[in-house]
Design a protein around this motif. Sequence first.
Motif, PDB file in Angstrom:
ATOM      1  N   ILE A 140       0.897  -1.249   0.141  1.00 20.63           N
ATOM      2  CA  ILE A 140      -0.013   0.029   0.049  1.00 20.63           C
ATOM      3  C   ILE A 140       0.992   1.294   0.033  1.00 20.63           C
ATOM      4  O   ILE A 140       0.500   2.367  -0.819  1.00 20.63           O
ATOM      5  N   SER A 141       2.017   1.152   0.712  1.00 19.29           N
ATOM      6  CA  SER A 141       2.760   2.491   0.810  1.00 19.29           C
ATOM      7  C   SER A 141       3.494   2.767  -0.508  1.00 19.29           C
ATOM      8  O   SER A 141       3.515   3.689  -1.135  1.00 19.29           O
ATOM      9  N   ALA A 142       3.964   1.488  -1.284  1.00 17.03           N
ATOM     10  CA  ALA A 142       4.425   1.582  -2.661  1.00 17.03           C
ATOM     11  C   ALA A 142       3.370   2.261  -3.399  1.00 17.03           C
ATOM     12  O   ALA A 142       3.809   2.876  -4.576  1.00 17.03           O
ATOM     13  N   LEU A 143       2.330   1.516  -3.422  1.00 13.59           N
ATOM     14  CA  LEU A 143       1.353   2.190  -4.405  1.00 13.59           C
ATOM     15  C   LEU A 143       1.213   3.704  -4.180  1.00 13.59           C
ATOM     16  O   LEU A 143       1.101   4.460  -5.335  1.00 13.59           O
ATOM     17  N   PHE A 144       0.987   4.168  -3.016  1.00 12.48           N
ATOM     18  CA  PHE A 144       0.956   5.709  -2.712  1.00 12.48           C
ATOM     19  C   PHE A 144       2.355   6.592  -3.380  1.00 12.48           C
ATOM     20  O   PHE A 144       2.084   7.523  -3.879  1.00 12.48           O
ATOM     21  N   PHE A 145       3.305   5.770  -2.974  1.00  7.31           N
ATOM     22  CA  PHE A 145       4.641   6.452  -3.722  1.00  7.31           C
ATOM     23  C   PHE A 145       4.707   6.425  -5.298  1.00  7.31           C
ATOM     24  O   PHE A 145       4.938   7.362  -5.625  1.00  7.31           O
ATOM     25  N   LEU A 146       4.195   5.497  -5.922  1.00  9.97           N
ATOM     26  CA  LEU A 146       4.045   5.344  -7.232  1.00  9.97           C
ATOM     27  C   LEU A 146       3.023   6.542  -7.629  1.00  9.97           C
ATOM     28  O   LEU A 146       3.283   7.107  -8.820  1.00  9.97           O
ATOM     29  N   LEU A 147       1.956   6.621  -7.116  1.00 12.04           N
ATOM     30  CA  LEU A 147       0.842   7.841  -7.364  1.00 12.04           C
ATOM     31  C   LEU A 147       1.454   8.983  -7.322  1.00 12.04           C
ATOM     32  O   LEU A 147       1.364   9.931  -7.933  1.00 12.04           O
ATOM     33  N   GLY A 148       2.421   9.314  -6.228  1.00  9.95           N
ATOM     34  CA  GLY A 148       3.143  10.490  -6.166  1.00  9.95           C
ATOM     35  C   GLY A 148       4.141  10.729  -7.206  1.00  9.95           C
ATOM     36  O   GLY A 148       4.192  11.935  -7.589  1.00  9.95           O
ATOM     37  N   LEU A 149       4.687   9.627  -7.796  1.00  8.16           N
ATOM     38  CA  LEU A 149       5.689   9.825  -8.666  1.00  8.16           C
ATOM     39  C   LEU A 149       4.957  10.092 -10.060  1.00  8.16           C
ATOM     40  O   LEU A 149       5.440  11.077 -10.809  1.00  8.16           O
ATOM     41  N   ALA A 150       3.596   9.542 -10.239  1.00  5.65           N
ATOM     42  CA  ALA A 150       2.888   9.889 -11.468  1.00  5.65           C
ATOM     43  C   ALA A 150       2.330  11.466 -11.434  1.00  5.65           C
ATOM     44  O   ALA A 150       2.504  12.109 -12.275  1.00  5.65           O
ATOM     45  N   GLY A 151       2.008  11.914 -10.191  1.00 10.66           N
ATOM     46  CA  GLY A 151       1.796  13.322  -9.643  1.00 10.66           C
ATOM     47  C   GLY A 151       2.634  14.188 -10.274  1.00 10.66           C
ATOM     48  O   GLY A 151       2.505  15.354 -10.610  1.00 10.66           O
ATOM     49  N   LEU A 152       3.820  13.783  -9.888  1.00  9.59           N
ATOM     50  CA  LEU A 152       5.006  14.657 -10.227  1.00  9.59           C
ATOM     51  C   LEU A 152       5.032  14.970 -11.382  1.00  9.59           C
ATOM     52  O   LEU A 152       5.182  16.102 -12.029  1.00  9.59           O
ATOM     53  N   SER A 153       5.142  14.082 -12.306  1.00 13.54           N
ATOM     54  CA  SER A 153       5.196  14.092 -13.787  1.00 13.54           C
ATOM     55  C   SER A 153       4.016  14.946 -14.534  1.00 13.54           C
ATOM     56  O   SER A 153       4.004  15.762 -15.068  1.00 13.54           O
ATOM     57  N   PHE A 154       2.754  14.564 -13.907  1.00 11.76           N
ATOM     58  CA  PHE A 154       1.475  15.228 -14.134  1.00 11.76           C
ATOM     59  C   PHE A 154       1.509  16.517 -13.762  1.00 11.76           C
ATOM     60  O   PHE A 154       1.204  17.548 -14.722  1.00 11.76           O
ATOM     61  N   GLY A 155       2.169  16.925 -12.798  1.00 14.46           N
ATOM     62  CA  GLY A 155       2.303  18.205 -12.093  1.00 14.46           C
ATOM     63  C   GLY A 155       3.331  19.352 -13.172  1.00 14.46           C
ATOM     64  O   GLY A 155       2.821  20.464 -13.281  1.00 14.46           O
ATOM     65  N   SER A 206       0.212  25.067 -17.548  1.00 15.81           N
ATOM     66  CA  SER A 206       0.152  26.355 -18.719  1.00 15.81           C
ATOM     67  C   SER A 206       1.226  27.190 -18.720  1.00 15.81           C
ATOM     68  O   SER A 206       1.760  27.684 -17.872  1.00 15.81           O
ATOM     69  N   TRP A 207       1.980  27.289 -20.068  1.00 20.64           N
ATOM     70  CA  TRP A 207       3.088  28.218 -20.007  1.00 20.64           C
ATOM     71  C   TRP A 207       2.314  29.698 -20.234  1.00 20.64           C
ATOM     72  O   TRP A 207       3.278  30.689 -20.471  1.00 20.64           O
ATOM     73  N   ASP A 208       1.255  29.707 -20.405  1.00 19.44           N
ATOM     74  CA  ASP A 208       0.522  31.132 -20.871  1.00 19.44           C
ATOM     75  C   ASP A 208       0.514  31.948 -19.404  1.00 19.44           C
ATOM     76  O   ASP A 208       0.528  31.507 -18.395  1.00 19.44           O
ATOM     77  N   LYS A 209       0.093  33.235 -19.584  1.00 20.62           N
ATOM     78  CA  LYS A 209       0.054  33.957 -18.652  1.00 20.62           C
ATOM     79  C   LYS A 209      -1.151  33.801 -17.767  1.00 20.62           C
ATOM     80  O   LYS A 209      -1.082  33.805 -16.485  1.00 20.62           O
ATOM     81  N   GLU A 210      -2.368  33.397 -18.276  1.00 15.80           N
ATOM     82  CA  GLU A 210      -3.425  32.849 -17.668  1.00 15.80           C
ATOM     83  C   GLU A 210      -3.259  31.490 -17.161  1.00 15.80           C
ATOM     84  O   GLU A 210      -2.502  30.687 -17.669  1.00 15.80           O
ATOM     85  N   PRO A 211      -3.928  31.020 -16.151  1.00 17.97           N
ATOM     86  CA  PRO A 211      -3.698  29.770 -15.625  1.00 17.97           C
ATOM     87  C   PRO A 211      -4.166  28.419 -16.293  1.00 17.97           C
ATOM     88  O   PRO A 211      -3.580  27.491 -16.198  1.00 17.97           O
ATOM     89  N   GLY A 212      -4.976  28.683 -17.096  1.00 18.48           N
ATOM     90  CA  GLY A 212      -5.652  27.572 -18.042  1.00 18.48           C
ATOM     91  C   GLY A 212      -6.610  26.872 -17.209  1.00 18.48           C
ATOM     92  O   GLY A 212      -7.163  27.391 -16.263  1.00 18.48           O
ATOM     93  N   SER A 213      -6.897  25.679 -17.636  1.00 20.07           N
ATOM     94  CA  SER A 213      -7.948  24.955 -16.966  1.00 20.07           C
ATOM     95  C   SER A 213      -7.452  24.373 -15.560  1.00 20.07           C
ATOM     96  O   SER A 213      -6.294  24.537 -15.063  1.00 20.07           O
ATOM     97  N   PHE A 214      -8.456  23.924 -14.860  1.00 21.37           N
ATOM     98  CA  PHE A 214      -8.004  23.234 -13.460  1.00 21.37           C
ATOM     99  C   PHE A 214      -7.119  22.172 -13.371  1.00 21.37           C
ATOM    100  O   PHE A 214      -6.179  21.995 -12.656  1.00 21.37           O
ATOM    101  N   PHE A 215      -7.467  21.108 -14.464  1.00 27.12           N
ATOM    102  CA  PHE A 215      -6.526  19.858 -14.496  1.00 27.12           C
ATOM    103  C   PHE A 215      -5.457  20.030 -15.310  1.00 27.12           C
ATOM    104  O   PHE A 215      -4.157  19.525 -15.281  1.00 27.12           O
TER     105      PHE A 215
END
Length: 149
Positions: A93-108, A113-122
């Motif tokens: 379970i701990s490894a699952l959360f760490f892998l989810l965090g790694l995927a979240g790092l890439s997603f983040g 968005s590189w525009d001045k406006e923030p863009g959409s939520f996701f």
Amino acid sequence: MKKKQSKKKTQNKKKKNYSETTAFANIEKTSIPPTKPKRSSSGIPKYVADRMARRIFFTAGIPTILGMSVFVVSYIIVTRNIAEIPPSSTIAISALFFLLGLAGLSFGILSASWDKEPGSFFGIENIPMNIQRAKAAFKPATQNFEDKS
């Protein structure tokens, strides 16, 4: 040989001792005028970096904290005889959360968005464009120049 030494002593006596005011009086006249710092376009703008940091905090930070807290919660449950939890499930379970965090790092990073406006939520629409930017960053400079022309 004695004559050579005596010449050295006389040369040392000819040096003048300047006071600090006279020694540094002309330093401003001889210094190079300050130049304006050149702006580099190769870096990530601050507003984009802040946006990435916020997304990374939520998509990678929270799962990583949950991954560490699995050990604490599991310990409390086992020591108080609430339930019998095998160590392998705690690690899984701990490894699952760490892998989810790694995927979240890439997603983040990729969804910001590189525009001045923030863009959409996701920011899912920004992922393909940011992947192309990342690929272009790893190409040699000559190859990037040839692609544009």
